[in-house]
Design an enzyme around this catalytic site. Structure first.
Site, PDB file in Angstrom:
ATOM      1  N   SER A  26       0.731  -1.246   0.197  1.00  0.00           N
ATOM      2  CA  SER A  26      -0.019  -0.062   0.078  1.00  0.00           C
ATOM      3  C   SER A  26       0.850   1.413   0.013  1.00  0.00           C
ATOM      4  O   SER A  26       1.819   1.434  -1.032  1.00  0.00           O
ATOM      5  CB  SER A  26      -0.978  -0.042   1.198  1.00  0.00           C
ATOM      6  OG  SER A  26      -1.876   1.012   0.881  1.00  0.00           O
TER       7      SER A  26
ATOM      8  N   ASP B  25      -9.111  -5.218  -5.525  1.00  0.00           N
ATOM      9  CA  ASP B  25      -8.478  -3.856  -4.925  1.00  0.00           C
ATOM     10  C   ASP B  25      -9.200  -2.800  -4.935  1.00  0.00           C
ATOM     11  O   ASP B  25      -9.381  -2.342  -6.185  1.00  0.00           O
ATOM     12  CB  ASP B  25      -7.036  -3.668  -5.068  1.00  0.00           C
ATOM     13  CG  ASP B  25      -6.509  -3.020  -3.964  1.00  0.00           C
ATOM     14  OD1 ASP B  25      -7.304  -2.166  -3.501  1.00  0.00           O
ATOM     15  OD2 ASP B  25      -5.246  -2.900  -3.879  1.00  0.00           O
TER      16      ASP B  25
ATOM     17  N   HIS C 128      -7.502  -5.376  -1.206  1.00  0.00           N
ATOM     18  CA  HIS C 128      -6.303  -4.462  -0.840  1.00  0.00           C
ATOM     19  C   HIS C 128      -5.283  -5.406  -0.334  1.00  0.00           C
ATOM     20  O   HIS C 128      -4.156  -5.022  -0.654  1.00  0.00           O
ATOM     21  CB  HIS C 128      -6.658  -3.284  -0.175  1.00  0.00           C
ATOM     22  CG  HIS C 128      -5.496  -2.300  -0.176  1.00  0.00           C
ATOM     23  ND1 HIS C 128      -4.825  -2.081  -1.345  1.00  0.00           N
ATOM     24  CD2 HIS C 128      -4.877  -1.800   0.944  1.00  0.00           C
ATOM     25  CE1 HIS C 128      -3.511  -1.301  -0.984  1.00  0.00           C
ATOM     26  NE2 HIS C 128      -3.713  -1.036   0.232  1.00  0.00           N
TER      27      HIS C 128
END
Length: 707
Positions: free
Chosen positions: A578, A653, A685
């Site tokens: 991320s 995601d 995600h």
């Protein structure tokens, strides 16, 4: 004699084996949250000012904080007999007063009178019910079904509060993508006469294409994803009057794409107080609205900043004076407690100093003493303190080094202190709020006591300008030999609202780092500028230029590593997910001479493709900050790519959409740069559950093969 020697030999052999057990990848990834998770007290909570309760051996047990005397409140068999529910194990519960127990499981709720041994009322919801919010005062449950809001009363009646859900209209659910401290969309009033709720209109937001590839014919499953600089959803707050059945919407006005958060009811249910933030996120107003008419009564005060204002906590009214409230704000650069009156006048700043108040636990009966969690003594710790409201003087109540979480008894005589430290997986102490007495009621056994782990130590470095301390964690390989040279894997996140290095259990290390240490790697992590609990200047330094100062700080960590004689400078790798994926790309592409191997998971590549609420807070709009967006766009650094790089992305995601990886891969192809890529079907995600073992095996093998 010979027999005793054999037994002693076997004991020594067994002990030696116990100390050399190696952590497997499954232990590190799956076991961390299952079979190797430290034990804890189940259902621990206060019953009254002296007694707390918890689940022990199929019963709720009450224990005196003063004497330690235990009594059984109700057994599982008795609870099943009262409710007829047939629970196999104790369901979640909480106390309503001292004699009523709210028990919930599988969309069913029972309020049980323990003294009378009877069910006062029960509520059963449909399987489709979500976002459930129980009101003990009003004896109802508010919930959503689809995109509409409903409530079911104790008499079994279900009322539909909204009927305009679907086609971009969403009622009673979280809004603004869970930013600004938002965790839900239903706000029951204190006496249970009203239900306030968010209404979100996202019809103007473009459908973002996601595809479910698992069906026979792949299915289009679009989501609303408002990208930076584009159209944002519009939110209003409705108030449903249960008696009249009518809904009044607060007249929050224009612009329609501003943010509504930190919703708080006045104790008399006549007013709602709410933080309203402009889309630029640099100007906040705390506004008061009349519940009956929806009209704005007044703006109590405003906060502005050159960077951003981020309201996270609703106001809390005093019980001794309903015309005053406490507010947790960072207006002086650190999170502190302020007391205001309902005319918006500042009565007092209660806490002050270069440290953060991380939580308000409550007050004593006369509200002369405030109990907080804070970083007063150390930003790597979280401790419990009491504060004299009049003078601001603080006294630390949790004495041991570590990360502490407190729960105050109803009359503020005691606190439950749940904490961990580097070598303490978990302990619960009962503290007297006067600071005189402490008693341990639970201590977890160490689930890693049989494992041989690499040495774990904290390091403190300086930013390049010498202005700030940077805290890092270094884990050395198992069977470390300082005469050898070892490869290093840096694990990075580095984004706002994160702190990866603390003085909690194992200094908050990821067990995957211990696994890599068992495979002969040094594992390193550093919290850079932009991360939390270090004050506003430290956190907002990255504003409008994401990736620049964070990378500079991470390179301070690399400089430290290169100073160590046992670090192999030619074998340094980096991994993150991320924001950490974004940072992995920053490090790999801006310093290819340092990082031989990198694995970027779910990486933000171009912030103009990230969502509005988070992205615009830190970068402003693309049209307002073109230079910042250009500098942080990772496709602009592909020409520097050298060595091995893998991107990993979840196909479903909805947070960092796969478009980021696709754009990056396309640029690599255009520039004839080789890069590896792996996608995880069905996963959003992050990759969770048992599939996460596959993910971390993929990551680990990439380092084994290339580093």
């Amino acid at each position: 004699m010979r027999g005793k020697l054999i037994i002693l030999f076997l004991f020594i052999q067994a002990f030696a084996y116990a100390q050399t057990k190696q952590m497997s990848l499954e232990d590190a990834v799956y076991g961390r949250y299952t079979y190797l998770y430290p034990q804890s007290m189940t259902g621990l909570q206060w019953l009254d000012d002296e007694h707390f309760s918890f689940v022990e051996e199929r019963s709720i047990v009450a224990e005196s904080a003063k004497t330690g005397e235990k009594t059984t409140v109700v057994s599982l068999d008795e609870l099943n007999e009262i409710t007829g529910a047939g629970f196999k194990r104790f369901p979640s519960y909480r106390w309503i007063g001292q004699a009523e127990l709210l028990v919930s499981a599988a969309k069913k709720y029972w309020v049980v009178d323990i003294d009378q041994i009877e069910v006062k009322f029960q509520i059963e919801l449909s399987e489709e019910a979500e976002n459930v919010n129980f009101s003990e005062e009003g004896q109802f449950v508010a919930f959503t079904q689809g995109d509409d809001l409903f409530m079911t009363l104790a008499n079994g009646t279900t009322k539909q509060i909204t009927s305009d859900g679907e086609n971009g209209i969403v009622n009673g659910q979280t809004v603004h993508r869970n930013e600004f401290g938002i965790s839900g969309g239903i706000f029951n009033s204190p006496e249970g006469n009203f239900v306030a709720f968010y209404r979100k209109d996202e019809s103007m937001v473009k459908d973002y294409p996601l595809v479910d590839f698992m069906a026979r014919e792949a299915e289009y499953t679009p989501v609303k994803y408002p990208m930076a600089g584009m159209a944002s959803h519009h939110v209003t707050l409705g108030v449903y009057n249960i008696e009249s059945g009518k809904t009044t919407f607060l007249k929050t006005g224009e612009p329609l794409d501003h943010f509504l958060t930190n919703v708080a009811w006045s104790p008399d249910e006549k007013y709602i107080y709410m933080a309203e933030l402009n889309r630029e996120q640099n100007h906040m107003q705390l506004n008061c609205y009349d519940v009956a008419t929806g009209e704005k009564v007044k703006t109590l005060f405003e906060e502005t900043a050159d960077t951003y204002v981020e309201p996270l906590y609703p106001i809390q009214f005093l019980k001794v004076n309903p015309n005053e409230f406490y507010y947790l704000s960072r207006q002086d650069g650190w999170f502190h407690v302020y007391k205001y009156n309902t005319d918006g006048e500042l009565v007092q700043q209660v806490t002050e100093g270069e440290w953060e108040v991380t939580n308000m636990l409550g007050f004593d009966a006369k509200e002369k003493t405030l109990f907080i969690e804070s970083t007063i003594d150390d930003p790597l710790q979280n401790n419990i303190y009491k504060v004299d409201v009049k003078s601001g003087k603080t006294e630390r109540l949790s004495t041991e080094t570590g990360v502490h979480r407190g729960t105050l008894s109803p009359g503020a005589t005691y606190l439950l202190d749940s904490w961990s430290a580097k070598e303490m997986p978990g302990r619960v102490d009962v503290l007297a709020s006067n600071g005189k007495d402490k008693r341990t009621i639970f201590q977890s056994e160490d689930p890693l006591e049989d494992y041989q782990l690499g040495e774990n130590k904290l390091v403190t470095l300086k930013t390049k300008d010498g202005k700030y301390d940077l805290h890092g964690r270094l884990i050395l390989p198992v069977d470390f030999d300082p005469a050898k040279k070892y490869p290093v894997v840096v694990y990075v996140y580095g984004g706002p609202h994160s702190q990866l290095v603390t003085k909690g259990w194992h200094n908050q290390a990821r067990w995957w780092q211990y696994y890599m240490a068992s495979q002969g790697y040094i594992a390193f992590t550093l919290d850079n500028r932009g991360t939390q609990n270090r004050g506003r200047p430290f956190e907002t330094a990255i504003h409008r230029n994401l990736g620049v100062l964070e990378t500079e700080d991470q390179m301070q960590g690399i400089e430290y590593l290169l100073s160590l004689p046992y670090v192999d400078a030619n074998r340094i790798g980096v991994h993150g997910w991320s924001y950490g994926g974004f940072m992995t790309l920053n490090l790999k592409l801006k310093h290819p001479e340092i990082f031989k191997v990198a694995v970027a998971g779910g990486p933000v590549v171009d912030w103009s493709m990230y969502e509005i609420m988070y992205g615009e807070r830190y970068m402003d709009m693309p049209q307002e900050n073109p230079e910042g967006y250009e500098n942080s766009n990772m496709t602009n650094y592909v020409e520097n790519l050298d060595g091995k790089l893998m991107l990993i992305h979840g196909v479903q995601d909805e947070t960092v959409v796969m478009q980021h990886s696709m754009k990056f891969l396309r640029e690599c192809v255009k520039q004839n740069k080789q890069v590896d890529f792996f996608a995880y079907p069905i996963h959003p995600h992050n990759v969770r559950g048992k599939d996460r073992v596959h993910l971390m095996d993929k990551v680990s093998q990439y380092f084994f093969e290339n580093l």
